[in-house]
Design a protein around this motif. Sequence first.
Motif, PDB file in Angstrom:
ATOM      1  N   GLU A 187       7.229 -12.486  47.111  1.00  0.00           N
ATOM      2  CA  GLU A 187       7.525 -11.087  46.816  1.00  0.00           C
ATOM      3  C   GLU A 187       7.304 -10.258  48.075  1.00  0.00           C
ATOM      4  OE1 GLU A 187       6.401  -8.293  43.075  1.00  0.00           O
ATOM      5  OE2 GLU A 187       4.802  -9.364  44.085  1.00  0.00           O
ATOM      6  N   ARG A 188       8.060  -9.177  48.202  1.00  0.00           N
ATOM      7  CA  ARG A 188       7.869  -8.315  49.368  1.00  0.00           C
ATOM      8  C   ARG A 188       6.490  -7.665  49.283  1.00  0.00           C
ATOM      9  NH1 ARG A 188      11.682  -3.876  50.187  1.00  0.00           N
ATOM     10  NH2 ARG A 188      11.554  -3.604  47.954  1.00  0.00           N
ATOM     11  N   PRO A 189       5.846  -7.417  50.448  1.00  0.00           N
ATOM     12  CA  PRO A 189       4.521  -6.782  50.410  1.00  0.00           C
ATOM     13  C   PRO A 189       4.577  -5.428  49.686  1.00  0.00           C
ATOM     14  CG  PRO A 189       5.114  -7.425  52.652  1.00  0.00           C
ATOM     15  CD  PRO A 189       6.313  -7.677  51.799  1.00  0.00           C
ATOM     16  N   LEU A 190       3.464  -5.076  49.049  1.00  0.00           N
ATOM     17  CA  LEU A 190       3.394  -3.798  48.325  1.00  0.00           C
ATOM     18  C   LEU A 190       3.792  -2.644  49.243  1.00  0.00           C
ATOM     19  CD1 LEU A 190       2.657  -2.092  45.863  1.00  0.00           C
ATOM     20  CD2 LEU A 190       0.242  -2.291  46.519  1.00  0.00           C
ATOM     21  N   TYR A 191       3.316  -2.685  50.476  1.00  0.00           N
ATOM     22  CA  TYR A 191       3.644  -1.648  51.472  1.00  0.00           C
ATOM     23  C   TYR A 191       5.154  -1.394  51.535  1.00  0.00           C
ATOM     24  CZ  TYR A 191       4.214   0.401  56.139  1.00  0.00           C
ATOM     25  OH  TYR A 191       4.563   1.203  57.191  1.00  0.00           O
ATOM     26  N   GLU A 192       5.925  -2.478  51.579  1.00  0.00           N
ATOM     27  CA  GLU A 192       7.396  -2.337  51.651  1.00  0.00           C
ATOM     28  C   GLU A 192       7.959  -1.831  50.341  1.00  0.00           C
ATOM     29  OE1 GLU A 192       9.556  -5.769  52.957  1.00  0.00           O
ATOM     30  OE2 GLU A 192       8.210  -6.002  54.667  1.00  0.00           O
ATOM     31  N   ARG A 193       7.424  -2.359  49.225  1.00  0.00           N
ATOM     32  CA  ARG A 193       7.936  -1.922  47.923  1.00  0.00           C
ATOM     33  C   ARG A 193       7.670  -0.435  47.696  1.00  0.00           C
ATOM     34  NH1 ARG A 193       4.923  -5.098  44.177  1.00  0.00           N
ATOM     35  NH2 ARG A 193       3.908  -6.221  45.851  1.00  0.00           N
ATOM     36  N   LEU A 194       6.614   0.080  48.301  1.00  0.00           N
ATOM     37  CA  LEU A 194       6.304   1.512  48.152  1.00  0.00           C
ATOM     38  C   LEU A 194       7.213   2.369  49.031  1.00  0.00           C
ATOM     39  CD1 LEU A 194       2.399   1.334  48.194  1.00  0.00           C
ATOM     40  CD2 LEU A 194       3.850   1.817  46.210  1.00  0.00           C
ATOM     41  N   GLY A 195       7.807   1.755  50.044  1.00  0.00           N
ATOM     42  CA  GLY A 195       8.724   2.505  50.912  1.00  0.00           C
ATOM     43  C   GLY A 195       8.159   2.777  52.291  1.00  0.00           C
ATOM     44  N   GLY A 196       7.058   2.098  52.666  1.00  0.00           N
ATOM     45  CA  GLY A 196       6.528   2.233  54.020  1.00  0.00           C
ATOM     46  C   GLY A 196       5.648   3.455  54.225  1.00  0.00           C
ATOM     47  N   VAL A 197       5.359   3.729  55.490  1.00  0.00           N
ATOM     48  CA  VAL A 197       4.325   4.720  55.834  1.00  0.00           C
ATOM     49  C   VAL A 197       4.670   6.139  55.365  1.00  0.00           C
ATOM     50  CG1 VAL A 197       5.176   5.070  58.209  1.00  0.00           C
ATOM     51  CG2 VAL A 197       2.805   5.590  57.661  1.00  0.00           C
ATOM     52  N   TYR A 198       5.927   6.529  55.420  1.00  0.00           N
ATOM     53  CA  TYR A 198       6.258   7.904  55.023  1.00  0.00           C
ATOM     54  C   TYR A 198       6.018   8.114  53.533  1.00  0.00           C
ATOM     55  CZ  TYR A 198       8.327   9.003  59.611  1.00  0.00           C
ATOM     56  OH  TYR A 198       8.523   9.239  60.942  1.00  0.00           O
ATOM     57  N   SER A 199       6.341   7.093  52.749  1.00  0.00           N
ATOM     58  CA  SER A 199       6.101   7.207  51.302  1.00  0.00           C
ATOM     59  C   SER A 199       4.603   7.220  51.011  1.00  0.00           C
ATOM     60  CB  SER A 199       6.741   6.036  50.548  1.00  0.00           C
ATOM     61  OG  SER A 199       8.108   6.001  50.805  1.00  0.00           O
ATOM     62  N   VAL A 200       3.867   6.316  51.660  1.00  0.00           N
ATOM     63  CA  VAL A 200       2.415   6.259  51.427  1.00  0.00           C
ATOM     64  C   VAL A 200       1.792   7.594  51.830  1.00  0.00           C
ATOM     65  CG1 VAL A 200       0.248   5.139  52.106  1.00  0.00           C
ATOM     66  CG2 VAL A 200       2.288   3.734  51.684  1.00  0.00           C
ATOM     67  N   ALA A 201       2.174   8.108  52.996  1.00  0.00           N
ATOM     68  CA  ALA A 201       1.599   9.372  53.475  1.00  0.00           C
ATOM     69  C   ALA A 201       1.922  10.525  52.521  1.00  0.00           C
ATOM     70  CB  ALA A 201       2.125   9.679  54.877  1.00  0.00           C
ATOM     71  N   THR A 202       3.103  10.524  51.940  1.00  0.00           N
ATOM     72  CA  THR A 202       3.499  11.590  51.016  1.00  0.00           C
ATOM     73  C   THR A 202       2.656  11.550  49.747  1.00  0.00           C
ATOM     74  OG1 THR A 202       5.746  11.485  51.885  1.00  0.00           O
ATOM     75  CG2 THR A 202       5.484  12.545  49.752  1.00  0.00           C
ATOM     76  N   VAL A 203       2.435  10.326  49.254  1.00  0.00           N
ATOM     77  CA  VAL A 203       1.611  10.163  48.049  1.00  0.00           C
ATOM     78  C   VAL A 203       0.155  10.578  48.344  1.00  0.00           C
ATOM     79  CG1 VAL A 203       0.613   8.392  46.530  1.00  0.00           C
ATOM     80  CG2 VAL A 203       3.087   8.452  46.927  1.00  0.00           C
ATOM     81  N   VAL A 204      -0.366  10.141  49.488  1.00  0.00           N
ATOM     82  CA  VAL A 204      -1.752  10.469  49.850  1.00  0.00           C
ATOM     83  C   VAL A 204      -1.906  11.988  50.024  1.00  0.00           C
ATOM     84  CG1 VAL A 204      -3.495  10.244  51.689  1.00  0.00           C
ATOM     85  CG2 VAL A 204      -2.271   8.213  50.867  1.00  0.00           C
ATOM     86  N   ASP A 205      -0.925  12.618  50.629  1.00  0.00           N
ATOM     87  CA  ASP A 205      -0.962  14.068  50.847  1.00  0.00           C
ATOM     88  C   ASP A 205      -1.101  14.805  49.509  1.00  0.00           C
ATOM     89  OD1 ASP A 205      -0.551  16.558  52.191  1.00  0.00           O
ATOM     90  OD2 ASP A 205       1.540  16.522  51.573  1.00  0.00           O
ATOM     91  N   ASP A 206      -0.253  14.456  48.556  1.00  0.00           N
ATOM     92  CA  ASP A 206      -0.282  15.105  47.244  1.00  0.00           C
ATOM     93  C   ASP A 206      -1.605  14.824  46.527  1.00  0.00           C
ATOM     94  OD1 ASP A 206       1.729  16.299  45.020  1.00  0.00           O
ATOM     95  OD2 ASP A 206       0.409  14.816  44.083  1.00  0.00           O
ATOM     96  N   PHE A 207      -2.058  13.579  46.613  1.00  0.00           N
ATOM     97  CA  PHE A 207      -3.293  13.157  45.941  1.00  0.00           C
ATOM     98  C   PHE A 207      -4.493  13.935  46.502  1.00  0.00           C
ATOM     99  CE2 PHE A 207      -6.539   9.475  45.992  1.00  0.00           C
ATOM    100  CZ  PHE A 207      -7.078   9.840  44.767  1.00  0.00           C
ATOM    101  N   ILE A 208      -4.601  14.017  47.810  1.00  0.00           N
ATOM    102  CA  ILE A 208      -5.767  14.696  48.401  1.00  0.00           C
ATOM    103  C   ILE A 208      -5.722  16.197  48.133  1.00  0.00           C
ATOM    104  CG2 ILE A 208      -6.912  15.239  50.613  1.00  0.00           C
ATOM    105  CD1 ILE A 208      -6.652  12.283  51.281  1.00  0.00           C
ATOM    106  N   GLU A 209      -4.534  16.773  48.129  1.00  0.00           N
ATOM    107  CA  GLU A 209      -4.433  18.205  47.771  1.00  0.00           C
ATOM    108  C   GLU A 209      -4.992  18.441  46.365  1.00  0.00           C
ATOM    109  OE1 GLU A 209      -3.739  20.844  49.545  1.00  0.00           O
ATOM    110  OE2 GLU A 209      -3.248  19.703  51.345  1.00  0.00           O
TER     111      GLU A 209
END
Length: 157
Positions: A31-53
Amino acid sequence: MSRRQLSGAVLAGWLILISSAPTALAQEKAERPLYERLGGVYSVATVVDDFIERLLVNDILNANPAIKEARDRVPKAGLKFSVTALVCQVTGGPQQYTGRSMKDAHKHLNITEKEWQAMLADFRTTLAKFKVPEKEQGELISIVESTKKDIVVATAY
Ligand code: HEM
């Protein structure tokens, strides 16, 4: 087609089926790594940004004076960067987290079970907002849960 030709064709068909079965199984497993399935760094950063806010304005968390003090002291851009790097690393991305261990980063915050649950509720809201698929949500929540023993230290403060 003669009987002989027919049985030859059937045999050839079986051989193709049998020889391709392991490849199909291997592809299913790899299976592709979770990182790739999430859409890479821009997607992770967007989710983290919203979560921390959300965490920064969470009344349950800010009722803990140690969390409130850290909230006012620590620049949120740095926190978002560190959490993004950590999530990228543990989901299989190329980024390297160079911050403190989860124990060292949180021990002075006296985080309780109630606060942990408040954080998880915000996390689920963020994951739903970005329509992260259920399977990937489950994997991310398991990763977060795996840090709980190092982060939740107090039952009251
Ligand atoms: C109720 C749960 C949590 C609260 C209230 C919380 C709050 C905080 C705060 C206030 C800081 C800054 C501390 C300081 O510098 O004095 C911090 C740092 C950090 N937290 Fe959390 N956190 C929680 C859970 C988590 C989880 C689940 C993760 C990751 C899976 C995480 C990852 C980090 C990281 C990477 C840092 C930065 C550490 C460093 O730069 O050395 N936190 N957290």
